[in-house]
Scaffold this motif. Sequence first.
Motif, short mmCIF file in Angstrom:
data_model
loop_
_atom_site.label_atom_id
_atom_site.label_comp_id
_atom_site.label_asym_id
_atom_site.label_seq_id
_atom_site.Cartn_x
_atom_site.Cartn_y
_atom_site.Cartn_z
N LYS A 1 0.83 -1.21 0.00
CA LYS A 1 0.00 0.00 0.00
C LYS A 1 0.86 1.26 0.00
N LYS A 2 0.33 2.28 -0.62
CA LYS A 2 1.01 3.58 -0.62
C LYS A 2 0.85 4.21 0.76
N THR A 3 1.98 4.62 1.36
CA THR A 3 1.95 5.15 2.73
C THR A 3 2.19 6.65 2.79
N GLY A 4 2.63 7.24 1.69
CA GLY A 4 2.94 8.67 1.70
C GLY A 4 4.37 8.98 2.05
N ARG A 5 5.12 7.96 2.47
CA ARG A 5 6.53 8.19 2.76
C ARG A 5 7.39 7.45 1.73
#
Length: 399
Positions: free
Chosen positions: A294-298
Amino acid sequence: MLSGKRILLGVTGGIAAYKAAYLLREFQKAGCEVRVTMTPSATRFMGTETFASLSRHSVAVEVFNDTDPGDSWTRHIQWGEWADLFVIAPCTANTLAKLVHGQSDNMLTSTVLAARCPVLICPTMDGEMYESPAVSDNLKKASKLGFYVLEPDTGYLASGLEAKGRLPEADDILTEAARIIKKHRIQGPLTGKKILVTAGPTREFMDPVRFISNPSSGKMGVAMADAARALGGDVILVHGPLSAQIPERVQTESFVSADDLFELVQTHADADIVIMAAAVSDFKPSSPSDQKTKKTGRTESLDLVQTPDSLAWLGEHKNPDQILIGFAMETENLIEGARAKLDKKNLDWICANSISDDGSGFGSDTNTIHLIGRESMQTFSGSKKDIASEILSMIFESD
């Protein structure tokens, strides 16, 4: 000899039709792909569902099929071009008569007329029928027309009589089929040689939906496989995901990852000639995830490890008489890099091309390849198909 061959099995309306199911399985056990066409009367002895299930292909009976109107009426042309050998077992007196007089009133007899491959007839009938003047005359005509005829066995017949007319054992039919295919195979400088060709990209999965790969279409490797077959070689094409059409009458096996490729290369390492045209990923994720990441933003990092080097392994285990041909694609210092790879990996030849040149490299129908040997170099430009033919002809026709 039968491994990878394409057998079209014709079944006609005799009591021995049930034996054709066993014959089909024996061809499959020998490594053949089998498709079946039946006369309408044969379906009274054996259902089409049996042969469709065993062969994993629909069974062709009538030229015009209302339940499958698509391209069914042209199947006799398609299958006649597809097959390496057409085996009619059993072949009744009625179908034999149609064959020698060129009749085409069903899919089987139509396909015989369209066939580009040899046809093996296994006449099977009651003894009195087999010995009749008409059948004897038709068998002679069949031989004169170029059909191969395998004489029936003598034994207990459906009528209760002991006579000549039984369908030969499956082993005898397979032996005769192998002999015919060997006789008709393409003759050339690679006749009798096993050729392993690899083509296409590898995919190294990071998770179930993402992978590391490259834009290889597999066109160059497929062209090399087709060129090797045209020179008489018995070709095995081992390929990743392709956007190129696989040539007819070439045995294939598929891979996904570099590890899959490495296993297949080891399996076929006894090949007389190996042409390693696959575009192999040099690295793979060290710990691929079982679930979608999943994309976590970091910012994320990916730990990579090297994949198995199939070409290096082949060079280390190379037989004295084996010919090993590699490929090198570079963005700079093409010739120097290719020569270094030739020496380091114990190759006989290397095909070098630059991804930076126009009309060359991934996905293109054309290419420019520098064929580098121990003491020579020659450049070929043009379509990948033509280049493959020129390269193999230069290497092997000059020997």
